[in-house]
Design a protein around this motif. Structure first.
Motif, short mmCIF file in Angstrom:
data_model
loop_
_atom_site.label_atom_id
_atom_site.label_comp_id
_atom_site.label_asym_id
_atom_site.label_seq_id
_atom_site.Cartn_x
_atom_site.Cartn_y
_atom_site.Cartn_z
N ASP A 92 0.85 -1.19 0.00
CA ASP A 92 0.00 0.00 0.00
C ASP A 92 0.88 1.24 0.00
OD1 ASP A 92 -1.89 1.93 0.26
OD2 ASP A 92 -2.51 1.40 2.29
N SER B 269 -0.16 4.43 2.07
CA SER B 269 -0.48 4.29 3.48
C SER B 269 0.04 5.49 4.27
CB SER B 269 0.12 3.00 4.03
OG SER B 269 1.51 2.96 3.80
N SER C 18 0.19 -8.06 1.99
CA SER C 18 -0.86 -7.14 2.39
C SER C 18 -0.30 -6.19 3.44
CB SER C 18 -2.07 -7.88 2.95
OG SER C 18 -1.73 -8.60 4.13
#
Length: 218
Positions: free
Chosen positions: A156, A159, A212
């Protein structure tokens, strides 16, 4: 996780020169003090457990070298096996011609035959500021994976760098790994980031899920 606010030391610092088994570029190419070396030291503790320590040290010229950073992982060998004899060797770098990043993940096999993954964080000068080590004996029928050096996963890139970020991924040994990374000090003070690491072989084998990332709950 993308370093959108790199620390001042990194912006002003030189590019790292590639060097096998050395986490700091030499003084000739960096303009900084002599190289900080990183060794993998396997030994047996007083409990009889097999231990491996990653030791970062700086040559001291005419004095004794100074050891500046370490991380250790210990486990009892399976089936009554004996730990390996004391062993000290340079940290393997499978890509010595590739420049080091701001942080790095390395996988290797220690002298006890354990699968190890190391997270290393660098200062702007290229010296190792922090290490986190996790090693496991492979389960029956499995073998450690290859030596690798990669950037930490960044599932991500958008983030929030003010939050502690939890990234889950599979390392080159096939273990399920999780890192926690804090970058608030980088943003607020220009200091370094902090990373910790834990890995384990999945129950019953099988690959972990795709990488993830999420913020730490709270």
């Amino acid at each position: 996780m993308t370093d959108r606010n790199p620390p001042r030391a990194r912006r002003a610092g030189p590019r790292l020169c590639a060097a096998s088994a050395v986490l700091l570029a030499t003084a000739a190419c960096s303009g900084y003090e002599p190289a900080h070396h990183t060794d993998v030291v396997s030994h047996t503790d007083a409990h009889g457990a097999a231990c491996t320590t990653v030791a970062v040290w700086k040559p001291g010229g005419q004095t004794v070298p100074r050891e500046t950073e370490s991380s250790t992982d210990c486990a009892f060998p399976p089936g009554g096996e004996r730990p390996a004899e004391d062993d000290r060797r340079p940290l393997p770098d499978p890509a010595p011609r590739r420049e080091w990043g701001w942080t790095a993940l390395l996988t290797f096999t220690d002298a006890h035959g354990r699968a190890c993954t190391l997270a290393a964080t660098l200062l702007g000068s290229g010296a190792v500021d922090e290490t986190a080590l996790d090693c496991d004996y492979p389960p029956p029928g499995a073998s450690p994976g290859a030596d690798t050096r990669t950037d930490p996963p960044d599932p991500d890139p958008d983030s929030d760098d003010y939050r502690i970020e939890v990234a889950s991924f599979t390392d080159a040994h096939g273990r399920a790994c999780t890192t926690t990374t804090s970058k608030a000090a980088v943003i607020l003070t220009g200091g370094g980031s902090e990373i910790d690491l834990t890995c384990s072989y999945p129950e019953g084998g099988g690959a972990a899920a795709q990488p993830s990332e999420r913020p730490l709950p709270g």
